[in-house]
Write an enzyme that holds these catalytic residues in place. Sequence first.
Site, PDB file in Angstrom:
ATOM      1  CB  SER A  71      -2.856   6.595  -2.599  1.00  0.00           C
ATOM      2  OG  SER A  71      -3.550   6.058  -1.496  1.00  0.00           O
ATOM      3  CE  LYS A  72       3.066   0.898  -2.157  1.00  0.00           C
ATOM      4  NZ  LYS A  72       4.454   1.199  -2.259  1.00  0.00           N
ATOM      5  NE  ARG A  73      -3.677   5.267   4.334  1.00  0.00           N
ATOM      6  CZ  ARG A  73      -2.988   4.418   5.087  1.00  0.00           C
ATOM      7  NH1 ARG A  73      -3.149   3.149   4.955  1.00  0.00           N
ATOM      8  NH2 ARG A  73      -2.144   4.844   5.982  1.00  0.00           N
TER       9      ARG A  73
END
Length: 512
Positions: free
Chosen positions: A255-257
């Site tokens: 994910s973006k993380r």
Amino acid sequence: MSVRVRFAPSPTGLLHIGALRTVVFNDFFAKGKGGSLLLRIEDTDRTRYNPDSEQEFVDTLKWAGIEFDEGPHLGGKDAPYRQSERKEAGIYAEKIADLIEKGAVYKAFDTSEELDEMREFQRINKMPTGYFGGDWRDASPEKVAEAKAAGRPYVIRLKIPRDVKITGEDAIRGKLEWDSNTIDDPVLLKADGMPTYHFAAMVDDHLMGITHVFRGEEWISSYPKHIVLFQAFGWAMPVFVHCPVIVGTDGKKLSKRHGATRVLDYASQGYLPQPLRNFIALIGWNPGDEREAMSDCDLAQAFEIRGIQPSPGRFDLDKLKWMNGLAIRAMSVDELFDTLREYLASEITSEYWNTLEKDDELKIDPAHFVPGMTLLKEALERDPDYVRTVLPLEQERVSTLADFGPACEFFFVEEVVFDQKSVEKAFGTDHVRGLFEFLLAVDSDGFTAADWDKAVHDWAAEQGIEKMGPVVMPIRVAMTGKLSGPGLFDLMAVLGPGRVRARVSRAMEHLR
RNA sequence: GCUCCGGUCGUCUAGCGGUUAGGAUGCCGCCCUUUCACGGCGGAGGUCGCGGGUUCGAAUCCCGUCCGGAGUACCA
């Protein structure tokens, strides 16, 4: 039979890195086997449809260097390649009619409220949730006719046989087995007349002559439904390859993380498509020997399904950086020049950096990259010959195209920004003033790196200085403002006499 | 809850009954060098999730167990 594979995304959003890996597998497999690769758009969900998505896919895939043989943007013998258009062409209606005739499916008139209630009841009673026949699988023809006459909306569901074992082959894991009583009856045709994935994808794979289906392992759970469907039609199954997913550094779905998940973000950050393809293929697959950095040609030749492994892999940005740096170092100056110019001119690049906010978690600070990149971009147009001499000097110390920004910055600035610590470290010695005076006095027109080397060494010898560090470092700081960078004499030759003198003069002001 | 899929250095992975468990990345050190990097060499890092079994011998085969993940939609 020649290999025929497909990438079949649903146009709901961006193309992410996990999807690209599936494409890459398809691509190398097709290339290596002399087969063909097609793009099919699975736009059967009107509520999630995103009109920009298909263009995003095409753009991304083009950047990534994936070439399709057929697709909605290219045409081909199995057109149309959008499922919405195939629905309009009556393809699914015809196939549903087949199944109705065979008695393999049934109409179900449940409302969504009824279905919610049913699942709620199942959950409370700790039963498996799902539609295992409901009120309609065994409904009398009269009841069905009545519901239909009343104009009630209905779906068409597949009858999963009961009390049998459903077995299937997965090309990576081998034999898979399910108790058919744990599999619920999937919807094939929705009330709005659109097919579901379960139906449309299988029908199209068959009609399009797909030989190998590469898809994410999240599909394993619904694989038995697809097996039953193929059996209902009496069709031969393609080979199913359920690829392991790519997860982030914490083991959770990417994910973006974990940095960029959108493939085009990697383009924006200055990664090259070839090493990206190479790196991503190596997550979950290996060539069977110890090769890692490989050409596309070698990759395609080495690609075998048996080299894919079943466990999920993590995305290791450090290793991508290494591989990307390798690729940058392998480029000729011309190649590098063109690649860099295209990269910096790209709207995608500027949009990315202009909208990026400093994010400690991503460890990317636009303030570190943008000023240098802007200078480089200008210099590329204004003074291409100068840039051509600069690039080889930084080529071996960067890992992304964006790194050239900060790395080359000092070559293009009017006034070097002095790093205070470096100044203190380098300018303290007594001989520095004399050294700088010498640099201003020497006639350095046309000096090559070797000329500078000789001139500076001769001066040091005259002064009785043996170690070159105390000589080189002050000059380096005067030229670049800092203590690290390319070979000093190389960089001086590239800067040229005018810049060298100007920078020495300015540096002298710091001597007190 | 139910069903299914996974589990080897931090990470990517090799391994398919007998290996000092191999490679790569990252990290550390040395060499090269005017610095950083590149490159070269070396090092640390794995009780092969855990517990039983089978076997002369198990990371490899069997069973159990734990942990992680996926699915459980008229989404794909």
